[in-house]
Design a protein around this motif. Structure first.
Motif, mmCIF file in Angstrom:
data_model
loop_
_atom_site.group_PDB
_atom_site.id
_atom_site.type_symbol
_atom_site.label_atom_id
_atom_site.label_comp_id
_atom_site.label_asym_id
_atom_site.label_seq_id
_atom_site.Cartn_x
_atom_site.Cartn_y
_atom_site.Cartn_z
ATOM 1 N N GLU A 20 0.813 -1.215 0.000
ATOM 2 C CA GLU A 20 0.000 0.000 0.000
ATOM 3 C C GLU A 20 0.847 1.267 0.000
ATOM 4 O O GLU A 20 0.377 2.336 0.385
ATOM 5 N N VAL A 21 2.099 1.133 -0.438
ATOM 6 C CA VAL A 21 3.014 2.274 -0.470
ATOM 7 C C VAL A 21 3.524 2.473 -1.900
ATOM 8 O O VAL A 21 3.918 1.514 -2.572
ATOM 9 N N TYR A 22 3.480 3.732 -2.352
ATOM 10 C CA TYR A 22 4.054 4.108 -3.636
ATOM 11 C C TYR A 22 5.375 4.828 -3.384
ATOM 12 O O TYR A 22 5.455 5.709 -2.514
ATOM 13 N N LEU A 23 6.397 4.465 -4.137
ATOM 14 C CA LEU A 23 7.692 5.115 -4.042
ATOM 15 C C LEU A 23 7.979 5.832 -5.349
ATOM 16 O O LEU A 23 8.053 5.212 -6.411
ATOM 17 N N ILE A 32 11.047 17.014 -6.417
ATOM 18 C CA ILE A 32 10.371 16.344 -5.308
ATOM 19 C C ILE A 32 9.933 17.366 -4.266
ATOM 20 O O ILE A 32 8.805 17.328 -3.756
ATOM 21 N N ASP A 33 10.824 18.308 -3.938
ATOM 22 C CA ASP A 33 10.490 19.329 -2.939
ATOM 23 C C ASP A 33 9.295 20.166 -3.394
ATOM 24 O O ASP A 33 8.390 20.477 -2.603
ATOM 25 N N ALA A 47 -2.536 12.138 -1.806
ATOM 26 C CA ALA A 47 -2.023 10.970 -1.095
ATOM 27 C C ALA A 47 -1.266 11.409 0.164
ATOM 28 O O ALA A 47 -0.617 12.459 0.178
ATOM 29 N N LYS A 48 -1.357 10.608 1.215
ATOM 30 C CA LYS A 48 -0.627 10.905 2.450
ATOM 31 C C LYS A 48 0.867 10.735 2.218
ATOM 32 O O LYS A 48 1.326 9.722 1.680
ATOM 33 N N ILE A 49 1.645 11.745 2.627
ATOM 34 C CA ILE A 49 3.102 11.667 2.527
ATOM 35 C C ILE A 49 3.624 10.878 3.722
ATOM 36 O O ILE A 49 3.449 11.289 4.878
ATOM 37 N N LYS A 53 13.037 11.192 1.422
ATOM 38 C CA LYS A 53 14.488 11.138 1.524
ATOM 39 C C LYS A 53 15.061 11.582 0.177
ATOM 40 O O LYS A 53 14.326 11.657 -0.810
ATOM 41 N N PRO A 54 16.352 11.864 0.117
ATOM 42 C CA PRO A 54 16.920 12.280 -1.170
ATOM 43 C C PRO A 54 16.554 11.314 -2.292
ATOM 44 O O PRO A 54 16.781 10.099 -2.179
ATOM 45 N N SER A 55 15.926 11.860 -3.326
ATOM 46 C CA SER A 55 15.541 11.143 -4.546
ATOM 47 C C SER A 55 14.319 10.249 -4.410
ATOM 48 O O SER A 55 13.883 9.665 -5.402
ATOM 49 N N VAL A 56 13.749 10.107 -3.205
ATOM 50 C CA VAL A 56 12.599 9.202 -3.045
ATOM 51 C C VAL A 56 11.515 9.875 -2.200
ATOM 52 O O VAL A 56 11.784 10.450 -1.150
ATOM 53 N N LEU A 57 10.268 9.760 -2.695
ATOM 54 C CA LEU A 57 9.092 10.237 -1.969
ATOM 55 C C LEU A 57 8.157 9.052 -1.786
ATOM 56 O O LEU A 57 7.789 8.378 -2.749
ATOM 57 N N ALA A 58 7.795 8.759 -0.527
ATOM 58 C CA ALA A 58 6.908 7.634 -0.220
ATOM 59 C C ALA A 58 5.505 8.154 0.061
ATOM 60 O O ALA A 58 5.312 9.036 0.906
ATOM 61 N N LEU A 59 4.526 7.605 -0.645
ATOM 62 C CA LEU A 59 3.136 8.021 -0.522
ATOM 63 C C LEU A 59 2.250 6.826 -0.213
ATOM 64 O O LEU A 59 2.481 5.718 -0.731
ATOM 65 N N ALA A 60 1.230 7.038 0.598
ATOM 66 C CA ALA A 60 0.253 5.977 0.866
ATOM 67 C C ALA A 60 -0.670 5.825 -0.336
ATOM 68 O O ALA A 60 -1.008 6.808 -1.014
ATOM 69 N N ALA A 61 -1.065 4.601 -0.611
ATOM 70 C CA ALA A 61 -1.985 4.346 -1.719
ATOM 71 C C ALA A 61 -3.321 5.031 -1.459
ATOM 72 O O ALA A 61 -3.790 5.105 -0.322
#
Length: 250
Positions: A20-23, A32-33, A47-49, A53-61
């Protein structure tokens, strides 16, 4: 162990799903910022953040399903399309984001370059390029900037029944032309334009929407080819350009 699903990948960024996580993986940290800043200030569901981290953003499905996909019929209800229009109205009424979008002059230069490339590489017949360029130039006028999503493809809008559950991919959010968002949302799905505008609840010049359909498609074909996508697929950009040219001929 969760499977890893590749959602979309091209030369600029990639998105994968793990459970349930999108990267979102992007080599441009500033992009990204800017996306995070836009998501936090947008007055519509996103989507919930989970973390960044550098180069990666994790979002809830997001719950629900996409409003549709370019080149495929949409099973979403007219009320869901209207809800997407209402969400756009909220966004366009929000305070402007700090990021500037392209100006009419910049877009005109891009249009020149893309039409030349399409002609030089025999991607489209010359008459289709010429007619669509004539249509597209109507969009290149001064506009009052609003908070635009910048890439509001219908696959980026999630719905549950008639309710918008969230809007994805804010990497292009900026100050821009409201009509561009409306045109992007309805690209390839003109049958739902009336539903979207009923929810948007503001008078809109339909010829400007059609102009942006041509402008977005002309600008997009080379990018799609270079990044491994197929703009010749049924219902996609080249079909849109062909339909636009025929309509303009009548």
């Amino acid at each position: 162990m969760e499977d890893v699903e590749i959602v979309v990948t091209h030369h600029e960024r990639a998105t994968v799903r793990v459970g349930e996580v999108y990267l979102k993986i992007d080599g441009d940290q500033a992009r990204i910022d800017a996306e995070v800043e836009a998501m936090l200030s947008a007055p519509v569901p996103t989507a919930k953040i989970l973390w960044r981290k550098p180069s990666v953003l994790a979002l809830a499905a997001l719950p629900g399903t996409p409003l549709g996909r370019l080149g495929e019929p949409s099973s979403a209800s007219p009320a869901a399309w209207a809800a997407a229009g209402a969400a756009l109205r909220l966004l366009h009424d929000a305070p402007l984001p700090p990021r500037p979008g392209p100006t009419p002059d910049q877009l005109a230069a891009e249009l020149d370059a893309e039409c030349a490339w399409l002609a030089t590489n025999n991607v489209l017949p010359a008459d289709i390029i010429t007619r669509n360029r004539r249509i597209a130039e109507t969009a290149l006028r001064p506009w009052t900037p609003v908070f635009t999503h910048g890439d509001l493809q219908l696959a980026h809008v999630f719905v549950n029944g008639d309710t918008i559950t969230g809007v994805l991919d804010w990497s292009e959010a900026a100050r821009g032309d409201a009509i561009y968002d409306l045109a992007t949302l309805t690209l390839g799905h003109p049958e739902h334009l009336r539903d979207v505008l009923s929810g948007y609840d503001t008078a809109v010049d339909l010829e400007l929407i059609r102009a942006w359909w041509s402008l977005r498609s002309l600008r997009g074909v080379r990018w799609l080819i270079d990044h491994g996508f197929d703009p010749t697929a049924p219902g996609c950009e080249i079909d849109v350009l062909t339909t636009q040219a025929r309509r303009n001929q009548c």
